[in-house]
Design a protein around this motif. Sequence first.
Motif, PDB file in Angstrom:
ATOM      1  N   SER B 163       0.838  -1.204   0.000  1.00  0.00           N
ATOM      2  CA  SER B 163       0.000   0.000   0.000  1.00  0.00           C
ATOM      3  C   SER B 163       0.867   1.246   0.000  1.00  0.00           C
ATOM      4  N   LEU B 164       1.940   1.209   0.761  1.00  0.00           N
ATOM      5  CA  LEU B 164       2.865   2.348   0.780  1.00  0.00           C
ATOM      6  C   LEU B 164       3.549   2.496  -0.578  1.00  0.00           C
ATOM      7  N   ARG B 166       2.399   1.819  -3.429  1.00  0.00           N
ATOM      8  CA  ARG B 166       1.466   2.418  -4.388  1.00  0.00           C
ATOM      9  C   ARG B 166       1.517   3.940  -4.355  1.00  0.00           C
ATOM     10  N   GLU B 167       1.836   4.473  -3.184  1.00  0.00           N
ATOM     11  CA  GLU B 167       1.837   5.931  -3.016  1.00  0.00           C
ATOM     12  C   GLU B 167       3.087   6.570  -3.612  1.00  0.00           C
ATOM     13  N   LEU B 168       4.087   5.745  -3.926  1.00  0.00           N
ATOM     14  CA  LEU B 168       5.363   6.279  -4.437  1.00  0.00           C
ATOM     15  C   LEU B 168       5.299   6.403  -5.967  1.00  0.00           C
ATOM     16  N   ALA B 175       2.015   0.934 -10.698  1.00  0.00           N
ATOM     17  CA  ALA B 175       0.882   1.099  -9.787  1.00  0.00           C
ATOM     18  C   ALA B 175      -0.116  -0.040  -9.975  1.00  0.00           C
ATOM     19  N   GLN B 179      -1.135  -2.783  -7.205  1.00  0.00           N
ATOM     20  CA  GLN B 179      -2.532  -3.007  -6.822  1.00  0.00           C
ATOM     21  C   GLN B 179      -2.889  -4.479  -6.919  1.00  0.00           C
TER      22      GLN B 179
END
Lengths: 172, 365
Positions: B163-164, B166-168, B175, B179
């Motif tokens: 999840s972290l 994905r934020e990068l 992405a 996911q």
Amino acid sequence: MTRIKIKICLIGATGVGKTSLASRYVRSMFSESYLTTIGVKIETRELRRAGRELQLVIWDLSGEDEFQNVQAAYLMGAAGYLLVADGTRRGTLDTAAVLERRVREAVGNVPYVLVINKHDLAASWEVDDADTKLLREKAYATIDTSARTGGGVSEAFDLLVDAIVAGNPPWI
Amino acid sequence: MDLSSAIAAVGAVMLEHLPDGRFQRQSKAPRWWQGPIEAAEDAERSLDLRDVLPFVDVFLPDAEQAWAGSGAPVASEIWTQSSGGGSEIHLQAFAMRVGASAALVIVQNDFVFAERQLLLQRARELRFTYDALMREIERKDILLHTIVHDLTAPLHSIVGALSLLRELPLPENGAHWAQVAVDAATRQRALVRDILDVFLAEQGDSETLESEGVDLATAITRAIAEREPVARQRQVQLVSEVNEAYLVVADEVRLIRVLTNLLDNALKHGPPGTPVRLVATAEEACVRLCVEDDGPGVATDVLPRLFQKLVREPRGGGSGLGLYFCRITLEQWGGSIGYEPRATGGASFWIRMRRVTHGVATTTR
């Protein structure tokens, strides 16, 4: 010399090996087949111990469980007893503790030897020193036995006779 | 008629209890008496019975009562006496008055002994087998629970890390794949949770039911709150039409789990833009709650086994444990679960739960 009769009892939960211990001690026999004891089985063995000629009258009582109870009347007159548990079943120690209390109520502080049987199955044992602590403290002695191999069996009965003699009963 | 011989022929011996405490044999000696016991008799065929048959010692108090009282026969328990050479005899004693005499009859009772031993033997063998099986089941259950529980721990880390990630800023398609990994780990976590839920529900004994009942509407609100993020993602609206306070027999935590399981099913099958509705109806002693969606409904070939273990719909995915968990949990609370297709299309899963009124759980019948 007159032979002195001593009544001893074998007490414990069902299937711990009381009859096998008696059979091994009296007849040097062991049977793999399990036949449950009904009521009581009485055997005798003569021996010389502590400088005396003795006749052990061995009362092998049926095991304590939901189907049969140990009859307090059968304990009357007993000079001592073997309190037998099965090393592969921890629950038999709980039964032994209950029976020890019941014997004390029925016949008073009669000496006993705590016997942990089935030592030949030590790899499957569920019992350790912590489990037997309370009973060991009250026992004259504690011994591991195997009715199958005979290990410790004669010693268990000898220890019990010693315990009885050590109590200096008037009839001995 | 030679009664003495007849008595001996049936394996019995009759003795008279003498004033000095000894016993005198009054009948012929049966076979089992011959040998060491008979050898202990004196010239008048009397002997101290306790020397040769120690069991008589414990029976004597009862025998003396029979001799002193009305004389009605009193029987001992059967006992086993070992004789020389390893053989055994099974005996039973009866004390009674015969005229003015105190009589003791000892019978060899092999038949009754054998019958009793057979019954007791079988009972004890069954008990041993049962105890051994229970121990084995307990060991396996603990092992399963430990393994499954330990599988969950790394998954939390995996989901969190992904999840972290994905934020990068990620390379092309990064992405998307992140996911995919998050979804897979989340499904794995849900599967592990289902297995643990079923394990705990099957144990059944660690649950504490709320004595005052559980507020169904509150439980629904909490279940919806848990599933709101997923619902938004799928563009499905979760709608509760339960406005009354129904107190039901349940454990709140597991009731929320039941509701989230049903919501998960509905969310899985409900098309985007459609609602999932929760509707409650009060019955005499129960509450019936329906979870309705506008999806395709359950395939007819799955219906007969819908609430059994490990039943998966072909298009549904999942562990096959969710509905089974719901069923066994509700049944433990005295409730039930079922399914019916909606007339307008879609699925309606219903649960029926016992109501608590005035602090007392109602019975359904």
